[in-house]
Scaffold this motif. Sequence first.
Motif, PDB file in Angstrom:
ATOM      1  N   THR A 386      -7.082  -2.657   4.554  1.00 21.37           N
ATOM      2  CA  THR A 386      -6.218  -3.215   5.593  1.00 21.37           C
ATOM      3  C   THR A 386      -5.184  -2.235   6.152  1.00 21.37           C
ATOM      4  N   SER A 387      -4.581  -1.376   5.313  1.00 23.99           N
ATOM      5  CA  SER A 387      -3.530  -0.490   5.837  1.00 23.99           C
ATOM      6  C   SER A 387      -3.942   0.969   5.650  1.00 23.99           C
ATOM      7  N   VAL A 388      -3.270   1.855   6.385  1.00 27.33           N
ATOM      8  CA  VAL A 388      -3.758   3.231   6.502  1.00 27.33           C
ATOM      9  C   VAL A 388      -2.616   4.235   6.332  1.00 27.33           C
ATOM     10  N   ALA A 389      -2.830   5.241   5.501  1.00 26.03           N
ATOM     11  CA  ALA A 389      -1.820   6.292   5.303  1.00 26.03           C
ATOM     12  C   ALA A 389      -1.592   7.045   6.612  1.00 26.03           C
ATOM     13  N   GLY A 390      -0.333   7.225   6.979  1.00 29.37           N
ATOM     14  CA  GLY A 390      -0.008   7.917   8.223  1.00 29.37           C
ATOM     15  C   GLY A 390       0.171   6.973   9.401  1.00 29.37           C
ATOM     16  N   ALA A 433      10.151   0.279   7.837  1.00 31.45           N
ATOM     17  CA  ALA A 433       8.721   0.511   8.030  1.00 31.45           C
ATOM     18  C   ALA A 433       8.087   0.887   6.696  1.00 31.45           C
ATOM     19  N   ILE A 434       6.844   0.495   6.502  1.00 28.47           N
ATOM     20  CA  ILE A 434       6.146   0.854   5.267  1.00 28.47           C
ATOM     21  C   ILE A 434       4.800   1.477   5.596  1.00 28.47           C
ATOM     22  N   GLU A 435       4.329   2.242   4.633  1.00 28.29           N
ATOM     23  CA  GLU A 435       3.058   2.929   4.850  1.00 28.29           C
ATOM     24  C   GLU A 435       2.443   3.221   3.489  1.00 28.29           C
ATOM     25  N   PRO A 436       1.152   3.027   3.304  1.00 30.05           N
ATOM     26  CA  PRO A 436       0.583   3.345   1.998  1.00 30.05           C
ATOM     27  C   PRO A 436       0.592   4.858   1.769  1.00 30.05           C
ATOM     28  N   THR A 437       0.728   5.256   0.533  1.00 33.04           N
ATOM     29  CA  THR A 437       0.733   6.693   0.238  1.00 33.04           C
ATOM     30  C   THR A 437      -0.687   7.250   0.350  1.00 33.04           C
ATOM     31  N   ALA A 495       3.321  -2.008  -4.203  1.00 26.48           N
ATOM     32  CA  ALA A 495       3.221  -0.826  -5.073  1.00 26.48           C
ATOM     33  C   ALA A 495       2.596   0.398  -4.391  1.00 26.48           C
ATOM     34  N   PRO A 496       1.512   0.253  -3.620  1.00 25.29           N
ATOM     35  CA  PRO A 496       0.914   1.474  -3.043  1.00 25.29           C
ATOM     36  C   PRO A 496       1.642   2.013  -1.822  1.00 25.29           C
ATOM     37  N   TYR A 497       2.772   1.409  -1.475  1.00 30.37           N
ATOM     38  CA  TYR A 497       3.460   1.780  -0.223  1.00 30.37           C
ATOM     39  C   TYR A 497       4.723   2.581  -0.490  1.00 30.37           C
ATOM     40  N   GLU A 498       5.130   3.289   0.557  1.00 25.11           N
ATOM     41  CA  GLU A 498       6.471   3.859   0.545  1.00 25.11           C
ATOM     42  C   GLU A 498       7.229   3.305   1.757  1.00 25.11           C
TER      43      GLU A 498
END
Length: 512
Positions: A386-390, A433-437, A495-498
């Motif tokens: 579902t979500s994408v780094a960057g 804002a959040i984004e997966p690492t 957890a997988p996000y910053e």
Amino acid sequence: MSTIVSPPVPAAGNETVLSDTDVLIVGTGFSGLAIGTRLARQGRHSFALVDRASSVGGTWRDNTYPGAACDIPSHLYSFSFRPSTSWSHVYGRQPQILDYLERTAVEEGLLPHTFLDSEMLDAVWDEQAQRWDVRTSRGRHLATTLVTACGHLSDPAIPDLEGLDTFTGEIFHSARWNHDVDLVGKRIGVVGTGASAIQIVPELADLAESLTVFQRSAPYIVPRKDRAYSEAEKTMFGRLPETAQQLRAGLFWDSEARFPQRLGVPAFLAQMKKAARDHLAAQVADADLRDRLTPAYELGCKRILLSNTYYPALTQPHVRLETSGIARMTETGVVARDGSEIALDVLVVATGFEATDLPFAHRIRGRDGRLLSDHWAEGGRTVASTSVAGFPNLFVMQGPNTGLGAGSIVYIIESQAEYVSGAVDFIVDRESAIEPTVEAEDAYVADLDLRSQGTVWLSEGCRSWYRHPVSGRLSALWPDYMHRYRAENGAFDPAPYEILGSGRTVAAGQAR
Ligand code: NAP
């Protein structure tokens, strides 16, 4: 139900800001309506939907070909939060499914939030403002979070046939049916033998003077156990909703029970192969035709199709199955690889969709201006599919690794809607804002790659759009049971996000 028209929007140049919301949803098919309904019912966040078409419904709006129907039972292929008691048949027909989606949009109050005739031209992450800036054909939309609900069966794949543009007859794709063309008494060709084609062919056989089906590979086909629901049953579903729920649960676990076929478990494969072989033998007496209709790859590699009418259509004297391949098109028809010339008035290309290189990904730029299509050049990479780094605050519904070999995609869509709404709460509550690492994304992709090993989709000789053409990865499908998807990815986990913004980056898991 009458066609839904766009709410009045002032004539706008591309720069006019038409909405500024917490969430912008692109697409109004099952996915867009699922997350839209969730946000509307919740009533916490502002949101808008855009769609390039003039009405809602996604693939069920676009696919109006004769015979269009779902091959997943409708009591499962519908929202659990909007059960319908009125499905006419086990397998819903396209008009009924579209009506269901249109009613959803109306009754859930989504239309006032919806901008139709609004094609997303590009979406850019504005680092300064920490939001998405989306340009559509009617104007701009600003949003903290962007949800793409564009589907992976949206943009027709047109075959690259030599001489295609020289053909002077009528030509159209199965998902863009030209209802103005009178097909009665015509010489018709159909390219493709997938889920769409096998529904179209029996209908065209009834109309055409001659019908030629151009097959590249033969599908596995098993009986379609369809029937009409009686009035008594429909009344029962209405008066005793638990009976409809039990039916839904039974259909769900029936689907799950078919997953071991996709894992290549021999006993499960053998059982289904026998069903397909027996079906072919019962419906096609001619040995040569049977041979040509026998698949040359492992069962489940491509979609297993359901039909009681496709094989009988092919046995009619005016219907021909062409298996040598298309050498080229001419002004008047097709020249097959065996040299035969087939004169045609109409050619239907039922050749599927741009599902591996998703067109919307070419229009989305994340941090540092990176294009999503570049990030996905070797197949979709995500966290939780579902979500994408960057790509901060971007959530992709029905993108990579969400398709199913067996089961109802609506179940996955609802799981994603739950996940996305949890993420939106998190983003709004923390005003960040959040984004997966990158590490989390790498780990998710590696895990899916590992699970894909040993499935029929990666078996020898299996070529399909489920695999990415560059990397060979199984990028379109979720390689496990449906219930595992929901257990692992059906609720937002920070957890997988910053957390990004204001020059500071912290692990989102610590901010819980
Ligand atoms: P598809 O499954 O991708 O099938 C496309 C067909 O066109 C295949 O037979 C393919 O052959 C053939 N083809 C593609 N390019 C060709 C070329 N250049 N020359 C000759 N043949 C070519 O597309 P679809 O039938 O539209 O179905 C797509 C998806 O839509 C399905 O997998 C399913 O998920 C969904 N669908 C669902 C339903 C439903 O009832 N729920 C109904 C219709 C569609 P190869 O097999 O050799 O590649």
